[in-house]
Design a protein around this motif. Structure first.
Motif: not given
Ligand code: AKB
Ligand code: NAD
Length: 314
Positions: A78-79, A142, A169-171, A183-184
């Protein structure tokens, strides 16, 4: 007679996989849904196979041995974690996905779910009610890998007729599992700390608004999209999907209504810059029009439900 589905979930031990597998098993049957990951899921109640998504030969063997008809391809980095090792993140997120698309091209898989993300957006993207088709210059590896995956999804659909479906998708917020390396993630952590410590140090600034969604809504959107008739799917890159948008101070205020002694301090770290490169709210009109998407949880309901369930677990 309809064909009996055999489903492989990659990255099944993660935040979404843990919940999605349970839902898929309740629909298709326990033995019809095969979990796979580089990590063991812990308390799995059905078939699990160890799989590094970069091992194309092993993936092909699993698809043949289990006669897999659908893949939900969740495996990814992820990010935030992605920024620690961009080369590895590109390799896992993109090359892992290409192997799956190639299997589908060879007609060994009927349908694929590819999770994209709001991380595909960037600073040139309109921040409010971000349109489906818009300027996208993502700033994380990402986001770059996920956007490339969207383009490959569309290409394999147009060129080879692969039935690939995808959501940005959102967080995602849920009580059943913990997020890792995003990040979420703060929007889940905050509930755990509110219950355990009545205090939370947030790694994003208080006014950083981001699009979020509650896990039951995200899982329902995923399955509704996968079950929609093929002719209703007009977007083969990835659908915008909205749930609710809020900032750390707004979610903290909502939690405070239930836990009045709860306090939050804000100490933004490197994830703040990532959050600022994303957008605040999403226009998901096409998902609503084409396959009937409708979220059910707003911030007040999410907060109530998270606290109710976590109080029983923590
Ligand atoms: C992240 O924060 O990396 C994930 C996303 C929003 O893709 N939750
Ligand atoms: P997660 O990090 O919790 O889970 C990902 C899983 O992938 C982990 O269990 C990990 O062990 C596995 N994995 C990593 N490298 C692997 C490899 N080489 N081979 C096999 N498995 C590997 O992530 P998640 O939150 O469950 O996200 C699932 C998918 O949804 C990801 O593709 C992510 O990009 C996407 N997504 C998630 C969110 C969110 O808020 N959770 C938002 C947008 C998009």
């Amino acid at each position: 007679m309809t064909k009996r589905e055999r489903i492989l979930v990659t990255g099944a031990s993660g935040q979404i996989g843990t919940v999605l597998v349970q839902e898929l098993r309740s629909i298709y049957g326990i033995d019809q849904v095969i979990e796979s990951d580089i990590k063991h899921p812990g308390n799995s109640d059905g078939p699990f196979v160890g799989l590094d998504i970069l091992n194309a030969q092993r993936l092909g063997e699993i698809v043949d041995d289990f006669e897999i008809s659908q893949i939900y391809h969740l495996a990814a980095i992820l990010s935030a974690n992605g920024e620690w090792n961009p080369m590895k993140t590109w390799n896992v997120n993109l090359n892992g996905y290409l192997t799956i698309l190639e299997l589908a091209k060879e007609k060994r898989i009927d349908k694929i779910f590819y999770p994209s993300t709001i991380a595909v957006f960037g600073k040139t993207t309109p921040r409010s009610l971000t349109p489906q088709h818009t300027s996208m210059i993502p700033e994380t590896i990402y986001g770059i890998s996920k956007q490339s995956g969207e383009l490959l999804s569309n290409y394999y659909h147009l060129r080879y007729g692969v039935d690939v479906r995808s959501l940005r998708y959102p967080g995602i917020i849920g009580y059943q599992s913990l997020p890792s390396g995003g990040t979420t993630d703060y929007a889940v952590e905050i509930f755990h700390h509110a219950i355990k410590d009545q205090a939370y140090t947030c790694f994003l600034a208080e006014n950083t608004t981001l699009p979020m969604i509650y896990m039951p809504d995200a899982i329902r959107a995923t399955i509704e999209l996968m079950e929609a008739p093929s002719e209703s799917i007009g977007v083969r890159t990835s659908y915008n999907l909205a749930g609710v948008s809020f900032s750390p101070s707004e979610i903290a205020a909502e939690i405070k209504k239930h836990i009045p002694e709860f306090t939050t301090v804000y100490e933004p770290d490197f994830r703040q810059k990532i959050a600022e490169s994303w957008t605040e709210s999403i226009d998901d009109r096409l998902a609503r029009e084409q396959w009937g998407w409708q979220e059910q949880f707003d911030l007040a309901r999410i907060t109530e439900d998270m606290l109710f369930h976590l109080r029983g677990i923590l």
